[in-house]
Design a protein around this motif. Structure first.
Motif, PDB file in Angstrom:
ATOM      1  N   CYS A  46      41.330  46.399  27.121  1.00  7.42           N
ATOM      2  CA  CYS A  46      40.866  45.159  26.495  1.00  7.42           C
ATOM      3  C   CYS A  46      41.434  45.001  25.084  1.00  7.42           C
ATOM      4  O   CYS A  46      41.471  45.959  24.308  1.00  7.42           O
ATOM      5  CB  CYS A  46      39.339  45.145  26.430  1.00  7.42           C
ATOM      6  SG  CYS A  46      38.541  45.386  28.024  1.00  7.42           S
TER       7      CYS A  46
ATOM      8  N   SER B 118      34.968  40.795  13.866  1.00 14.39           N
ATOM      9  CA  SER B 118      33.941  40.744  14.900  1.00 14.39           C
ATOM     10  C   SER B 118      32.620  40.231  14.336  1.00 14.39           C
ATOM     11  O   SER B 118      31.929  39.420  14.979  1.00 14.39           O
ATOM     12  CB  SER B 118      33.752  42.139  15.513  1.00 14.39           C
ATOM     13  OG  SER B 118      32.770  42.105  16.524  1.00 14.39           O
TER      14      SER B 118
ATOM     15  N   ALA C 198      32.326  41.077  21.987  1.00  8.82           N
ATOM     16  CA  ALA C 198      33.154  42.259  22.235  1.00  8.82           C
ATOM     17  C   ALA C 198      33.872  42.716  20.964  1.00  8.82           C
ATOM     18  O   ALA C 198      34.362  41.895  20.182  1.00  8.82           O
ATOM     19  CB  ALA C 198      34.163  41.969  23.334  1.00  8.82           C
TER      20      ALA C 198
ATOM     21  N   VAL D 140      36.825  45.121  20.510  1.00 12.80           N
ATOM     22  CA  VAL D 140      37.776  45.894  21.306  1.00 12.80           C
ATOM     23  C   VAL D 140      39.145  45.991  20.632  1.00 12.80           C
ATOM     24  O   VAL D 140      39.490  45.210  19.749  1.00 12.80           O
ATOM     25  CB  VAL D 140      37.954  45.253  22.704  1.00 12.80           C
ATOM     26  CG1 VAL D 140      36.678  45.354  23.512  1.00 12.80           C
ATOM     27  CG2 VAL D 140      38.395  43.797  22.595  1.00 12.80           C
TER      28      VAL D 140
ATOM     29  N   THR E 197      32.393  36.959  26.101  1.00  9.41           N
ATOM     30  CA  THR E 197      33.044  38.099  25.447  1.00  9.41           C
ATOM     31  C   THR E 197      33.056  37.950  23.922  1.00  9.41           C
ATOM     32  O   THR E 197      33.728  38.709  23.229  1.00  9.41           O
ATOM     33  CB  THR E 197      34.491  38.263  25.950  1.00  9.41           C
ATOM     34  OG1 THR E 197      35.239  37.086  25.634  1.00  9.41           O
ATOM     35  CG2 THR E 197      34.527  38.489  27.451  1.00  9.41           C
TER      36      THR E 197
ATOM     37  N   CYS F 288      35.441  44.779  27.094  1.00 11.36           N
ATOM     38  CA  CYS F 288      35.116  43.393  26.750  1.00 11.36           C
ATOM     39  C   CYS F 288      33.873  42.861  27.450  1.00 11.36           C
ATOM     40  O   CYS F 288      33.345  41.821  27.075  1.00 11.36           O
ATOM     41  CB  CYS F 288      36.298  42.478  27.047  1.00 11.36           C
ATOM     42  SG  CYS F 288      36.660  42.294  28.817  1.00 11.36           S
TER      43      CYS F 288
ATOM     44  N   CYS G 208      41.201  39.229  25.784  1.00 11.33           N
ATOM     45  CA  CYS G 208      39.860  39.256  26.367  1.00 11.33           C
ATOM     46  C   CYS G 208      38.801  38.469  25.609  1.00 11.33           C
ATOM     47  O   CYS G 208      37.841  37.994  26.207  1.00 11.33           O
ATOM     48  CB  CYS G 208      39.382  40.700  26.480  1.00 11.33           C
ATOM     49  SG  CYS G 208      40.455  41.775  27.450  1.00 11.33           S
ATOM     50  N   VAL G 209      38.928  38.379  24.298  1.00  9.95           N
ATOM     51  CA  VAL G 209      37.841  37.831  23.493  1.00  9.95           C
ATOM     52  C   VAL G 209      37.985  36.323  23.367  1.00  9.95           C
ATOM     53  O   VAL G 209      39.008  35.824  22.907  1.00  9.95           O
ATOM     54  CB  VAL G 209      37.798  38.485  22.099  1.00  9.95           C
ATOM     55  CG1 VAL G 209      36.657  37.896  21.278  1.00  9.95           C
ATOM     56  CG2 VAL G 209      37.622  39.989  22.235  1.00  9.95           C
TER      57      VAL G 209
ATOM     58  N   SER H 129      30.095  46.255  22.245  1.00  9.85           N
ATOM     59  CA  SER H 129      30.073  45.710  20.887  1.00  9.85           C
ATOM     60  C   SER H 129      29.372  46.653  19.921  1.00  9.85           C
ATOM     61  O   SER H 129      28.631  47.557  20.328  1.00  9.85           O
ATOM     62  CB  SER H 129      29.336  44.360  20.919  1.00  9.85           C
ATOM     63  OG  SER H 129      29.080  43.851  19.637  1.00  9.85           O
TER      64      SER H 129
END
Length: 268
Positions: free
Chosen positions: A10, A217, A207, A209, A204, A166, A15-16, A92
């Motif tokens: 991920c 984040s 997440a 990652v 996601t 994710c 993915c996010v 997370s």
């Protein structure tokens, strides 16, 4: 980094997701400010250690998640008292307060977290057990330390995937930490963590990652709208039910049976 270390495919770019309807910047700033105040309060009170009632710790952890604008839903029975290995899938940084809200525990964390501002000192004061992931020879010593804490009646929390995923995909639980539960003769409490949009499907946005930074984040979660964290406390696995760490790890992993939405293919 050693090639034997667990890793996930991920990445933030692949993915996010970016929220289509993000909350306003001033509100996001207020959310981050509220979290900072709560974390600083935790640092101030951390010298009290075990004298702080467990229920207060649970409420503090839930307050941190809610201050970020994330709604929390808990399902399942309460985790038992006594020595307990608490395990969950890892998506997370929010997983840490969510798992602690299930039951306050000594967190198993990588040594790099010691160097993080604010979070590092807070983790150390909270009794975190640090693992040197780059030194496979140190693993038996770490397992022995975890088993010692479990025998003493503590709860130890771990994310056996060894890396964040994710939420659309997941990794297999690594076996080493389950050896500590076998050696100490304590039960395992599995917990499943999911992040969803309120009234919608999986998300996601929470997440953390790949090469994602903590600051990025934090800001993404603070700006997310309608994010819901689902915490499912799964059936307890009593001590002695499994005699090998392989079978214990497999039985402990959320979504191994009857949960197709834990796989990437089911959500794409």
């Amino acid at each position: 980094m050693s090639v034997w270390l667990p890793s996930a495919p991920c990445t933030p770019g692949a993915c996010v997701e970016t929220a289509r309807a993000a909350t306003a910047v001033p509100r996001a700033v207020l959310r981050l400010t509220a979290v900072a105040v709560l974390v600083l309060a935790g640092i101030v009170l951390s010298p009290l250690g075990g004298r702080i009632p467990a229920e207060w710790v649970r409420r503090w952890c839930r307050a941190i998640v809610r201050a970020m604008g994330v709604r929390v839903r808990f399902t399942g029975p309460a985790a038992p008292a006594g020595g307990l290995l608490l395990v969950a899938n890892h998506v997370s940084w929010l997983d840490i307060p969510l798992l602690t809200a299930v039951r306050p525990a000594r967190m198993l964390a990588k040594t790099e977290i010691r160097q993080w501002p604010v979070a590092g000192p807070l983790a150390a004061r909270g009794g975190a057990l640090f693992i040197e992931r780059d030194r496979i020879r140190a693993l038996p010593e770490t397992v022995a330390r975890i088993a010692e804490a479990l025998r003493a009646g503590a709860a130890v929390a771990a994310f056996p995937e060894g890396s964040t995923w994710c939420g659309r995909a997941h990794g297999r639980f690594r076996r080493a930490v389950f050896q500590a539960a076998l050696d100490a003769g304590v039960p395992v409490q599995p917990v499943g963590l999911r992040y969803r949009q309120d009234g919608g499907g999986p998300s996601t946005a929470a997440a953390f990652v790949g090469e994602d930074t903590l600051l990025a984040s934090l800001w993404r979660v603070a700006r997310a709208r309608g994010l819901v964290a689902e915490v499912e406390i799964l059936p307890l696995i009593p001590a002695g039910r499994h005699t090998s760490r392989k079978s214990l790890a497999r039985a402990s992993q959320p979504g191994r049976v009857g949960e197709p939405d834990w796989t990437h293919a089911a959500l794409v």
